[in-house]
Each structure stands twice: as structure tokens, then as C-alpha cells.
Design a protein around this motif. Sequence first.
Motif, PDB file in Angstrom:
ATOM      1  N   ALA A   1     -32.455  42.272  57.255  1.00 38.93           N
ATOM      2  CA  ALA A   1     -31.482  42.894  57.745  1.00 38.93           C
ATOM      3  C   ALA A   1     -30.119  42.194  57.580  1.00 38.93           C
ATOM      4  CB  ALA A   1     -31.621  43.317  59.283  1.00 38.93           C
ATOM      5  N   ASP A   2     -29.008  43.111  57.281  1.00 36.97           N
ATOM      6  CA  ASP A   2     -27.605  42.505  57.063  1.00 36.97           C
ATOM      7  C   ASP A   2     -27.064  42.537  58.364  1.00 36.97           C
ATOM      8  OD1 ASP A   2     -27.841  41.905  54.145  1.00 36.97           O
ATOM      9  OD2 ASP A   2     -27.684  44.172  53.711  1.00 36.97           O
ATOM     10  N   TYR A   3     -27.174  43.547  59.194  1.00 35.20           N
ATOM     11  CA  TYR A   3     -26.378  43.259  60.495  1.00 35.20           C
ATOM     12  C   TYR A   3     -27.355  44.246  61.299  1.00 35.20           C
ATOM     13  CZ  TYR A   3     -23.934  47.300  58.789  1.00 35.20           C
ATOM     14  OH  TYR A   3     -23.595  48.582  58.260  1.00 35.20           O
ATOM     15  N   TYR A   4     -26.832  44.386  62.529  1.00 35.36           N
ATOM     16  CA  TYR A   4     -27.567  45.260  63.517  1.00 35.36           C
ATOM     17  C   TYR A   4     -26.553  46.062  64.377  1.00 35.36           C
ATOM     18  CZ  TYR A   4     -31.501  41.725  62.803  1.00 35.36           C
ATOM     19  OH  TYR A   4     -32.311  41.029  62.423  1.00 35.36           O
ATOM     20  N   VAL A   5     -27.069  47.251  64.979  1.00 29.98           N
ATOM     21  CA  VAL A   5     -26.207  48.196  65.625  1.00 29.98           C
ATOM     22  C   VAL A   5     -26.784  48.274  66.942  1.00 29.98           C
ATOM     23  CG1 VAL A   5     -25.247  50.704  65.841  1.00 29.98           C
ATOM     24  CG2 VAL A   5     -25.256  49.156  63.570  1.00 29.98           C
TER      25      VAL A   5
ATOM     26  N   THR B   1     -19.916  49.425  66.914  1.00 28.94           N
ATOM     27  CA  THR B   1     -19.867  48.109  66.943  1.00 28.94           C
ATOM     28  C   THR B   1     -20.835  47.504  66.088  1.00 28.94           C
ATOM     29  OG1 THR B   1     -19.503  46.119  68.369  1.00 28.94           O
ATOM     30  CG2 THR B   1     -20.897  47.963  69.109  1.00 28.94           C
ATOM     31  N   ARG B   2     -20.938  46.278  65.705  1.00 27.91           N
ATOM     32  CA  ARG B   2     -22.253  45.694  64.924  1.00 27.91           C
ATOM     33  C   ARG B   2     -22.174  44.205  65.176  1.00 27.91           C
ATOM     34  NH1 ARG B   2     -20.734  45.690  58.514  1.00 27.91           N
ATOM     35  NH2 ARG B   2     -18.618  44.613  58.603  1.00 27.91           N
ATOM     36  N   THR B   3     -23.127  43.699  64.927  1.00 33.18           N
ATOM     37  CA  THR B   3     -23.490  42.209  65.117  1.00 33.18           C
ATOM     38  C   THR B   3     -24.325  41.693  64.086  1.00 33.18           C
ATOM     39  OG1 THR B   3     -24.276  40.088  66.508  1.00 33.18           O
ATOM     40  CG2 THR B   3     -25.324  42.296  66.720  1.00 33.18           C
ATOM     41  N   PHE B   4     -23.829  40.468  63.703  1.00 33.25           N
ATOM     42  CA  PHE B   4     -24.663  39.800  62.255  1.00 33.25           C
ATOM     43  C   PHE B   4     -25.738  38.843  62.927  1.00 33.25           C
ATOM     44  CE2 PHE B   4     -20.688  41.135  60.573  1.00 33.25           C
ATOM     45  CZ  PHE B   4     -21.310  41.775  59.432  1.00 33.25           C
TER      46      PHE B   4
ATOM     47  N   VAL C   1     -31.736  49.123  69.510  1.00 29.60           N
ATOM     48  CA  VAL C   1     -31.258  48.450  68.443  1.00 29.60           C
ATOM     49  C   VAL C   1     -31.542  48.816  67.032  1.00 29.60           C
ATOM     50  CG1 VAL C   1     -31.123  46.026  67.400  1.00 29.60           C
ATOM     51  CG2 VAL C   1     -31.155  46.344  69.822  1.00 29.60           C
ATOM     52  N   PHE C   2     -30.806  48.915  66.126  1.00 34.17           N
ATOM     53  CA  PHE C   2     -31.100  49.368  64.663  1.00 34.17           C
ATOM     54  C   PHE C   2     -30.665  48.158  63.773  1.00 34.17           C
ATOM     55  CE2 PHE C   2     -29.921  52.866  67.363  1.00 34.17           C
ATOM     56  CZ  PHE C   2     -30.875  53.858  67.157  1.00 34.17           C
ATOM     57  N   ALA C   3     -31.590  48.051  62.706  1.00 34.94           N
ATOM     58  CA  ALA C   3     -31.388  47.056  61.737  1.00 34.94           C
ATOM     59  C   ALA C   3     -30.654  47.718  60.414  1.00 34.94           C
ATOM     60  CB  ALA C   3     -32.694  46.386  61.407  1.00 34.94           C
ATOM     61  N   ALA C   4     -29.758  47.234  59.855  1.00 31.13           N
ATOM     62  CA  ALA C   4     -28.945  47.810  58.757  1.00 31.13           C
ATOM     63  C   ALA C   4     -28.930  46.889  57.678  1.00 31.13           C
ATOM     64  CB  ALA C   4     -27.848  48.340  59.021  1.00 31.13           C
ATOM     65  N   VAL C   5     -28.894  47.742  56.299  1.00 31.61           N
ATOM     66  CA  VAL C   5     -28.760  47.078  55.083  1.00 31.61           C
ATOM     67  C   VAL C   5     -27.397  47.533  54.349  1.00 31.61           C
ATOM     68  CG1 VAL C   5     -31.020  46.241  54.684  1.00 31.61           C
ATOM     69  CG2 VAL C   5     -30.452  48.235  53.801  1.00 31.61           C
ATOM     70  N   GLN C   6     -26.898  46.705  53.673  1.00 31.04           N
ATOM     71  CA  GLN C   6     -25.425  47.068  53.257  1.00 31.04           C
ATOM     72  C   GLN C   6     -25.890  47.482  51.674  1.00 31.04           C
ATOM     73  OE1 GLN C   6     -23.176  43.692  54.096  1.00 31.04           O
ATOM     74  NE2 GLN C   6     -21.809  45.002  54.953  1.00 31.04           N
TER      75      GLN C   6
END
Length: 405
Positions: free
Chosen positions: A324-328, A351-354, A375-380
Motif C-alpha cells: 500500500a502507498d497510502y490509506y483512505v 483525506t489520506r494517511t501514509f 479503511v481502504f489501501a491504495a496504490v499510486q
Amino acid sequence: MHTSTPRFASGLLLALVVTACSGGEEPPPPPPPTQVQLTVVDAVDDGPLAGAFVYVAGSAGWTEVSADGVVTLEVDPGTHAYWVVAPMHVTVPPPLTDAPTVEAAANQTTEVRVVVDRRSVGAADGTIRGTVTVDGTPAEGVLVVAAGVPSYEGYSDATGAYVIAGVGNGSFQVRARQGGTAGDASQNVTTTAGQTSDGVDFALVSGGQDVTGTIAGGTGSGRVALLDPDVRRVVPGLSVSADLASGYTITGVPAGRYRLLGAFDADAYVMDPEPIRENGLPVVDVDAAAVTQDFGVAPAIDGLAPTGTATATPELSWAPFAGADYYVVDFRDAAGRTIWGGFDATGNWSTRTFDTSVMYGGPALSPGARYTFRVFAAVQDPIVPSVFALVAASEAEGASFRVAR
């Protein structure tokens, strides 16, 4: 010479015989009734919630609680689901959850304390009432929705009667839905705050279509359900066990529009969040033919905290997800309305957090009130960092907690 026994002597003899046979004991008193006593209180001030209506499965029907917030109902021994509706409050159970249950012990009064959350929007004191039948017989457990802005809901009891409380001024499409019935049963109702719209009745008939689909991306089992799209509640009778390898089939679906929900947290999966990021849960439109709706799954994020009780400025945390690059974070009130974070109408994060934790930064939380977060995990995208994809998420119901008083 003939002599006869005096009358008083024969009567005395009979009394002695009866007394001897009975042993002189009184018959035992009847056993005490089997009862459920619910005390209904407001989540914020912890005071009695007068004006609430309670239904315990197997009881006589919807009953208004007393001024002290208490209602006592006679039931058979065993496990009973219960529901609570109250003006300006969220219906119990809350969205995406099953009705709570109480275990009624034989010949005892089982006490239950029910905490009911306030509506943050759309709070009023009007009421819609009516009855529901299926093939002419009173139907229990039917979901009745008053769809509008906002929407409200209630459930029918064993007599078919339902109550929708807390309705304000407005025009609503009121509909009744239960698995195993046919047709789109709805009618338009105009309501006035403080008044009761009575006689909004529904006569359903048996039938319905099939909704089937495949599930891609995992192994194991879970549950697939159809939700009413306006109140995000599972339609009774439209929830089935599903095997990820063989898909799912929901039978007896009435005509109308639904949202499809898959829950696989026990097997470390959730519905794939990326396809539903912009459009929400898949829409299923049922008419006169069977419907196919496929979907995929993604890994689940676990370890969410807090649960139970938290401070009014909670730190939200979860287990890391590899890659994960960051979380929402999507933070919601008891009615299921996002009040901080989440995604906008175009699917972009608010809003997001690393890190794997973040301090809550939304509007002030009410002591005693219930909140949930997901919570969701995101990749850029490595070429265009503003483009991202969701690769994992926590379970759809979210982590739940109440703010300490």
C-alpha cells in the motif's frame, strides 16, 4: 330396630376421606411467565426514550415503551430477534447489521438495555403505519421503506403491522419488500411532521425472480445479500451463503432496484473496492426475468481499532497491508452517513494517511454516540501519481465504537 347414621356424621366421614386423599395440600401456584423486559435509552443523554416502539419476535406486536423507557413482553422460551423504532433516532438494527437477539429463559424475566442512536439529519416526529400480508396472511419481518430525502424504514410484526417513526414533512415512495414475493409493491405518501399517516397497507403475493452471479478472485465462502438502495438494509429473505468457487443464487427477489453486498471477512476477503469506488455497491435491477450480477473480491484489512469504547478524539489504526502507498479512511455516524474522509462523487479521496493510523479530524463527536469507520489501501500509478487504485479494504460493516461519556 333400624337406626340410621346422622347426616352430619356421614358428611364428616366424607370430609375426612377427601382430606386424607388430598394430603391437605394446596395446589401448586402456576409458574411465572417467560418475559423479556427492554429498557430503551437515548445514546447521548442515557435517558429513557419515551415514544419508542419495540417489537420482539414472538410477542403480541409493536408496543410503545412507557415514560421510563421500559416495555415488558411475554414470549416463549428461546432466542428472539428484536427491533426498535423511535422518532428522531436510528432504527435498531443499524444499517448492514442483523437484528440483535435476546435469549429468553423459561419462567423468568430477561432484562435487556437497548441504546438507540440519534439521527444527525432528517430528525422529525411524524409516523407512517400500516399492515403487510403475503397471499392474504399477515407477514412478519417485512422491510418497509419510506424512500425520500432522507429515507426511513420499519419492519412488520407477527400481525403484519409496521411502524415507521421519525418522519418529517415530505413526499415518500413507501414500499414493502421480503424475499419470496413478486411485484414492485409501492405507493406514494405525503406526510406531515407530528402526524400519523395510517392505513398504508400492502398485499404481497408469492413469487420473485432469481439473481445469480460468479465471484472472482478468491476461495472460501461468505454471504451475499441484496440491500434496499435508500436505507442500506438487507431485505429480509434475500441473503444467502455463497461459495467463491461456485458463485451465488438468490431466489424469490421482488421487482425493483437493489444494491449487492458481499461479505467474506471470515475468509480474509471483501468485495473488490476498486470497481465500486465511483459508483458504490453494484446496482441490481430486477424485473420480469432472472438477473446475472458478477463481482470480484480483494484482500481484507484487519486489526481495526478502536472498538467498544473510545475517546471523543480517537486515534484510528489498522494492520498494515503489503504494497500500500497510502490509506483512505471513511468515517460514518450511526445512520451510515460519511462525516469525515471517504470518497467524493468522482471517486477521489477526501483525506489520506501514509501511516497505519490517523487521528480523527472531523466534526465533534457526541458522547455516548456510535460511530463506524472503514479503511481502504491504495496504490499510486508509477507514472501518474494522481491516479490510484484500491487494492484492499476492511469489512463492509466497518469497525464500531461508542464515544465515552
